[in-house]
Design a protein around this motif. Sequence first.
Motif, PDB file in Angstrom:
ATOM      1  N   ARG A 146       0.875  -1.409   0.017  1.00 32.93           N
ATOM      2  CA  ARG A 146      -0.049   0.075   0.019  1.00 32.93           C
ATOM      3  C   ARG A 146       0.703   1.053   0.086  1.00 32.93           C
ATOM      4  NH1 ARG A 146      -4.603  -1.704   4.723  1.00 32.93           N
ATOM      5  NH2 ARG A 146      -4.652  -3.883   3.939  1.00 32.93           N
ATOM      6  N   ASN A 181      -1.453   4.039   0.687  1.00 34.71           N
ATOM      7  CA  ASN A 181      -2.062   4.450  -0.525  1.00 34.71           C
ATOM      8  C   ASN A 181      -2.379   6.057  -1.093  1.00 34.71           C
ATOM      9  OD1 ASN A 181      -2.436   1.785  -2.054  1.00 34.71           O
ATOM     10  ND2 ASN A 181      -4.222   1.362  -0.712  1.00 34.71           N
ATOM     11  N   THR A 182      -1.391   6.641  -0.190  1.00 33.38           N
ATOM     12  CA  THR A 182      -1.479   8.045  -0.896  1.00 33.38           C
ATOM     13  C   THR A 182      -0.213   8.352  -1.601  1.00 33.38           C
ATOM     14  OG1 THR A 182      -0.216   8.743   1.009  1.00 33.38           O
ATOM     15  CG2 THR A 182      -2.700   8.813   1.334  1.00 33.38           C
ATOM     16  N   SER A 198      -7.239   2.794  -3.386  1.00 32.21           N
ATOM     17  CA  SER A 198      -7.843   2.635  -2.042  1.00 32.21           C
ATOM     18  C   SER A 198      -8.208   1.344  -1.707  1.00 32.21           C
ATOM     19  CB  SER A 198      -9.308   3.099  -1.692  1.00 32.21           C
ATOM     20  OG  SER A 198      -9.794   2.850  -0.536  1.00 32.21           O
ATOM     21  N   HIS A 199      -7.655   0.604  -0.625  1.00 30.04           N
ATOM     22  CA  HIS A 199      -7.708  -0.800  -0.352  1.00 30.04           C
ATOM     23  C   HIS A 199      -9.244  -1.098   0.076  1.00 30.04           C
ATOM     24  CE1 HIS A 199      -7.931  -4.274   2.627  1.00 30.04           C
ATOM     25  NE2 HIS A 199      -6.820  -4.486   1.651  1.00 30.04           N
ATOM     26  N   ASP A 200     -10.048  -0.462   1.003  1.00 30.46           N
ATOM     27  CA  ASP A 200     -11.252  -0.650   1.123  1.00 30.46           C
ATOM     28  C   ASP A 200     -12.520  -0.085   0.261  1.00 30.46           C
ATOM     29  OD1 ASP A 200      -9.961  -1.634   3.279  1.00 30.46           O
ATOM     30  OD2 ASP A 200     -10.811  -0.160   4.970  1.00 30.46           O
ATOM     31  N   LEU A 254     -15.586   3.351   3.329  1.00 29.19           N
ATOM     32  CA  LEU A 254     -14.277   4.219   3.863  1.00 29.19           C
ATOM     33  C   LEU A 254     -14.338   4.406   5.203  1.00 29.19           C
ATOM     34  CD1 LEU A 254     -14.288   6.895   0.931  1.00 29.19           C
ATOM     35  CD2 LEU A 254     -12.617   4.787   1.252  1.00 29.19           C
ATOM     36  N   GLN A 270     -11.104   4.027   6.967  1.00 34.27           N
ATOM     37  CA  GLN A 270      -9.997   4.765   6.542  1.00 34.27           C
ATOM     38  C   GLN A 270     -10.053   6.122   6.717  1.00 34.27           C
ATOM     39  OE1 GLN A 270     -10.000   1.803   2.892  1.00 34.27           O
ATOM     40  NE2 GLN A 270      -8.754   3.640   2.281  1.00 34.27           N
ATOM     41  N   THR A 271     -11.451   6.561   6.479  1.00 39.09           N
ATOM     42  CA  THR A 271     -11.857   8.180   6.677  1.00 39.09           C
ATOM     43  C   THR A 271     -12.658   8.456   7.678  1.00 39.09           C
ATOM     44  OG1 THR A 271     -13.928   8.007   5.260  1.00 39.09           O
ATOM     45  CG2 THR A 271     -11.552   8.269   4.167  1.00 39.09           C
ATOM     46  N   ILE A 273     -17.371   3.929  -2.046  1.00 43.94           N
ATOM     47  CA  ILE A 273     -16.756   4.585  -3.177  1.00 43.94           C
ATOM     48  C   ILE A 273     -17.359   4.413  -4.561  1.00 43.94           C
ATOM     49  CG2 ILE A 273     -14.649   4.400  -4.684  1.00 43.94           C
ATOM     50  CD1 ILE A 273     -12.675   3.749  -2.464  1.00 43.94           C
ATOM     51  N   TYR A 324      -8.583  10.856   4.206  1.00 42.15           N
ATOM     52  CA  TYR A 324      -8.202   9.918   5.447  1.00 42.15           C
ATOM     53  C   TYR A 324      -7.977  10.534   6.691  1.00 42.15           C
ATOM     54  CZ  TYR A 324      -6.659   6.362   1.747  1.00 42.15           C
ATOM     55  OH  TYR A 324      -6.625   5.488   0.840  1.00 42.15           O
ATOM     56  N   ILE A 361      -7.423  10.665  -1.352  1.00 38.40           N
ATOM     57  CA  ILE A 361      -7.454   9.551  -2.017  1.00 38.40           C
ATOM     58  C   ILE A 361      -7.098   9.662  -3.432  1.00 38.40           C
ATOM     59  CG2 ILE A 361      -8.864   7.668  -2.880  1.00 38.40           C
ATOM     60  CD1 ILE A 361     -10.379   7.779  -0.350  1.00 38.40           C
TER      61      ILE A 361
END
Length: 336
Positions: free
Chosen positions: A45, A54-55, A85-87, A90, A93-94, A100, A111, A132
């Motif tokens: 990631r 993932n940024t 994005s993994h998920d 969100l 993560q957020t 999404i 995030y 993201i």
Amino acid sequence: MMPPLYYLVPVLGGYAATSYYLLKNPHILQKRKRLAFHCRHISHRGGAGERIENTMEAFDNAVTHHTDLLELDCHITKDGQVVVSHDGNLLRQTGHDVNIRDVTYEDLPQYKQSLEVTFFPGHVSTGTDHRIPLLEEVFKKYPDKPINVEIKEDNDELIKKVSELVKRYQRTERTIWATTSDKVMKKCRKENPQMPFMFTPRRGAILLLLYYTGLLPFVDVPESVVETYMPSLINRTYFPGHSLMRNRFLVYLQDKLIMRKTLFQHLQARGIQVYLWVLNQDSDFCRALNCGVTGIMTDYPSKLHTYLQECEGEQRVRGQEVQGTSSGDDQQRTHM
């Protein structure tokens, strides 16, 4: 009349000997795969332990620490944008319980200020970048960097758009199809058959079956990459959702079956690269390399880079010592 074992034993013995010889010398039957990359240092990631996962900041950090491969995950927004994005949801993560696929790219939340490292419980990552990113941004910024793209959902539009981006940025040979679903992998391969791709879990189980029955040297496999967890991480830094996967005996059994140096060496001799995930401690780095894996996937790019540098330094010292010993022996023989 001769007993059946009289014939069976030499046949099985001959088969075992032939299989073992071909396991050590796979080039006799199998053509070696020629990938455009060789990856030892892989950032999970983007390096989720050092920056927000993932940024773009995470990917920058990984590249700064000489990663060979960026691993990332993809979803698609309501307005058809491929995002990293993994998920799919969100919330983790957020902090926002949104999917999404249900929102436009502009409406995606950012995030959190910090995130727990999934494969290193109790540790968190922070950073200044909380946005993201688009997959296209990553392709643009790192045109020559190999990237492992995991397709996280069975979505034809997502697969098609990822393939289109790969072709547009002329990175077919440097981008790996990754997914845990056989159905999704079939669609990925149909959409872009030139891209290298990984073993799905089912195909990985078949690979082990072929290995332990002695059939692997005789069988052609289309995959180019093995990506699997190191079983000894389970119940330590990796906690699978299913309780059966956490059973101690099954963990022990998996470790004995998967962590086979002869298997990894055979695969690499055929040009199939072997990556283990997600390793975040020096002791795990050491074990993986001793087992002969191609690459290590980590959340800590700087830590892995330092470890690999130290290993290379030790190898150079040992090489110099061996060379010095040889030179000393030569000089001694000269004076005799």
